[in-house]
Design a protein around this motif. Structure first.
Motif, PDB file in Angstrom:
ATOM      1  N   GLY A 202       0.780  -1.227   0.000  1.00 56.75           N
ATOM      2  CA  GLY A 202       0.000   0.000   0.000  1.00 56.75           C
ATOM      3  C   GLY A 202       0.809   1.273   0.000  1.00 56.75           C
ATOM      4  O   GLY A 202       0.248   2.363   0.158  1.00 56.75           O
ATOM      5  N   THR A 203       2.103   1.192  -0.218  1.00 52.29           N
ATOM      6  CA  THR A 203       2.938   2.398  -0.250  1.00 52.29           C
ATOM      7  C   THR A 203       2.586   3.255  -1.471  1.00 52.29           C
ATOM      8  O   THR A 203       2.387   2.731  -2.562  1.00 52.29           O
ATOM      9  CB  THR A 203       4.431   2.014  -0.296  1.00 52.29           C
ATOM     10  OG1 THR A 203       4.756   1.296   0.888  1.00 52.29           O
ATOM     11  CG2 THR A 203       5.311   3.244  -0.389  1.00 52.29           C
ATOM     12  N   ILE A 204       2.533   4.557  -1.261  1.00 49.65           N
ATOM     13  CA  ILE A 204       2.270   5.499  -2.352  1.00 49.65           C
ATOM     14  C   ILE A 204       3.498   6.391  -2.508  1.00 49.65           C
ATOM     15  O   ILE A 204       3.940   7.027  -1.554  1.00 49.65           O
ATOM     16  CB  ILE A 204       1.045   6.382  -2.066  1.00 49.65           C
ATOM     17  CG1 ILE A 204      -0.195   5.520  -1.753  1.00 49.65           C
ATOM     18  CG2 ILE A 204       0.774   7.317  -3.242  1.00 49.65           C
ATOM     19  CD1 ILE A 204      -0.665   4.678  -2.911  1.00 49.65           C
ATOM     20  N   LEU A 205       4.037   6.438  -3.732  1.00 52.83           N
ATOM     21  CA  LEU A 205       5.202   7.280  -4.002  1.00 52.83           C
ATOM     22  C   LEU A 205       4.990   8.037  -5.299  1.00 52.83           C
ATOM     23  O   LEU A 205       4.794   7.439  -6.358  1.00 52.83           O
ATOM     24  CB  LEU A 205       6.474   6.424  -4.093  1.00 52.83           C
ATOM     25  CG  LEU A 205       7.788   7.179  -4.332  1.00 52.83           C
ATOM     26  CD1 LEU A 205       8.086   8.138  -3.191  1.00 52.83           C
ATOM     27  CD2 LEU A 205       8.943   6.193  -4.522  1.00 52.83           C
ATOM     28  N   THR A 206       5.017   9.372  -5.214  1.00 52.72           N
ATOM     29  CA  THR A 206       4.927  10.232  -6.384  1.00 52.72           C
ATOM     30  C   THR A 206       6.194  11.083  -6.447  1.00 52.72           C
ATOM     31  O   THR A 206       7.003  11.081  -5.516  1.00 52.72           O
ATOM     32  CB  THR A 206       3.696  11.155  -6.316  1.00 52.72           C
ATOM     33  OG1 THR A 206       3.949  12.210  -5.366  1.00 52.72           O
ATOM     34  CG2 THR A 206       2.453  10.389  -5.886  1.00 52.72           C
ATOM     35  N   SER A 207       6.330  11.853  -7.501  1.00 51.78           N
ATOM     36  CA  SER A 207       7.523  12.692  -7.639  1.00 51.78           C
ATOM     37  C   SER A 207       7.595  13.784  -6.583  1.00 51.78           C
ATOM     38  O   SER A 207       8.669  14.320  -6.298  1.00 51.78           O
ATOM     39  CB  SER A 207       7.566  13.323  -9.035  1.00 51.78           C
ATOM     40  OG  SER A 207       6.418  14.118  -9.252  1.00 51.78           O
ATOM     41  N   SER A 208       6.451  14.134  -5.995  1.00 48.99           N
ATOM     42  CA  SER A 208       6.430  15.204  -4.998  1.00 48.99           C
ATOM     43  C   SER A 208       6.302  14.684  -3.562  1.00 48.99           C
ATOM     44  O   SER A 208       6.224  15.486  -2.622  1.00 48.99           O
ATOM     45  CB  SER A 208       5.282  16.173  -5.292  1.00 48.99           C
ATOM     46  OG  SER A 208       4.040  15.501  -5.278  1.00 48.99           O
ATOM     47  N   THR A 209       6.272  13.360  -3.378  1.00 45.72           N
ATOM     48  CA  THR A 209       6.139  12.806  -2.034  1.00 45.72           C
ATOM     49  C   THR A 209       7.357  13.164  -1.183  1.00 45.72           C
ATOM     50  O   THR A 209       8.498  12.952  -1.603  1.00 45.72           O
ATOM     51  CB  THR A 209       5.997  11.275  -2.089  1.00 45.72           C
ATOM     52  OG1 THR A 209       4.817  10.939  -2.826  1.00 45.72           O
ATOM     53  CG2 THR A 209       5.898  10.685  -0.689  1.00 45.72           C
ATOM     54  N   ARG A 210       7.103  13.699   0.019  1.00 45.47           N
ATOM     55  CA  ARG A 210       8.202  13.994   0.935  1.00 45.47           C
ATOM     56  C   ARG A 210       8.668  12.692   1.583  1.00 45.47           C
ATOM     57  O   ARG A 210       7.859  11.802   1.879  1.00 45.47           O
ATOM     58  CB  ARG A 210       7.754  15.002   1.990  1.00 45.47           C
ATOM     59  CG  ARG A 210       7.333  16.339   1.412  1.00 45.47           C
ATOM     60  CD  ARG A 210       6.875  17.304   2.482  1.00 45.47           C
ATOM     61  NE  ARG A 210       7.995  17.761   3.306  1.00 45.47           N
ATOM     62  CZ  ARG A 210       7.851  18.581   4.357  1.00 45.47           C
ATOM     63  NH1 ARG A 210       6.649  18.983   4.719  1.00 45.47           N
ATOM     64  NH2 ARG A 210       8.906  18.968   5.051  1.00 45.47           N
TER      65      ARG A 210
END
Length: 278
Positions: A202-210
């Motif tokens: 369930g990890t969410i990672l985007t280019s703007s994720t801190r």
């Protein structure tokens, strides 16, 4: 793009791109050039992006992305059939599977490269994607357009690796060698999972994720799962005029020894300590 990089695809692609609004399926000469370029991507002779070992930067081959985008202009809609299933699309299904295990229900489009040793469970791999040897694309996982997935990666059930075609210079998602993405993990918007990183379910990672280190509290590079680390999605409180709210962040729980292989039981035990599964 680094100045030293020269695309292996023909320069005519750039010329065709400049007059792309004029192109139709009736332009046979242009079609032949574009089909040849996409076929080269399909075979692994060219790829949309790669990590430059000298600079550690993601290098995008704009000509490769342009070839794919041009394909939608010069390829007409065609009907195809697989068993009792009918398809109606401009992009045909992939037919080159040398050394690849393809379980019934798996779909890969032409223009996606699959290295020998890849295993496709019932899943979807889009055009322009690159998947390295020894990688498992598990059930209902999706490898988006132009996504770059390294060697010996495990994409667990339901993982979503985002795609990107436009703009041509935009960097796609990069999953480096030896990474592990837990079930229902989402990596999108050009985010990068560095070598050996393990992401809990369930990890969410985007280019703007801190991104934060759980032990030191240090903020790390945004949009990146650090190499040889175990990461999960967490919340960090942020104050707004309307109140305090928990905003999603990537939390680095632990650093692994470089080269530490997947031990799913040990990984599960580690993540369960924090209420997460692999």
């Amino acid at each position: 793009m680094t100045t030293a990089f020269i695309s292996p695809l023909p320069q005519e692609i750039d010329d065709l791109w400049e007059r792309r609004t004029e192109l139709t399926p009736d332009h046979k000469e242009a079609r032949d050039i574009i089909v040849g370029a996409i076929d080269d991507i399909d075979a692994g002779g060219a790829r949309v992006a790669f990590v430059d070992e000298a600079t550690d930067e993601v290098v995008v081959d704009e000509r490769a992305k342009r070839s794919i985008l041009l394909g939608f202009r010069v390829l007409g809609m065609e009907e195809s059939k697989v068993g009792d299933f009918y398809h109606h699309d401009r992009i045909p299904l992939k037919t080159r599977f040398d050394g690849v295990r393809v379980v019934p229900g798996a779909i890969a489009r032409w223009g996606a490269y699959l290295a020998p040793g890849v295993v496709l469970m019932p899943s979807f791999t889009n055009i322009g994607a690159w998947v390295g040897s020894g990688t498992m694309v598990d059930t209902w996982a999706t490898v988006g357009s132009c996504a770059q997935v390294g060697k010996n990666v495990h994409l667990s059930g339901g993982v979503g690796v985002g795609g990107v075609l436009e703009p041509p210079q935009a960097a796609p998602v990069v999953i480096e060698d030896d990474a592990f993405l837990g079930s229902r993990t989402m990596v999108v918007e050009g985010a990068r999972v560095r070598r050996g990183a393990k992401l809990g379910a369930g990890t969410i990672l985007t280019s703007s994720t801190r991104v934060f280190d759980a032990e030191s509290g240090e903020e790390l590079a945004r949009g990146e799962a650090p190499a040889w680390s175990v990461c999960v999605t967490a919340n960090r409180v942020k104050s707004f005029p309307g109140g305090d709210f928990g905003m999603p962040v990537l939390l680095v729980l632990k650093r692994l020894e470089e080269g530490q292989e997947h031990d799913k039981l040990a990984l599960n035990d580690m993540l369960r300590e924090h209420g997460v599964n692999a």
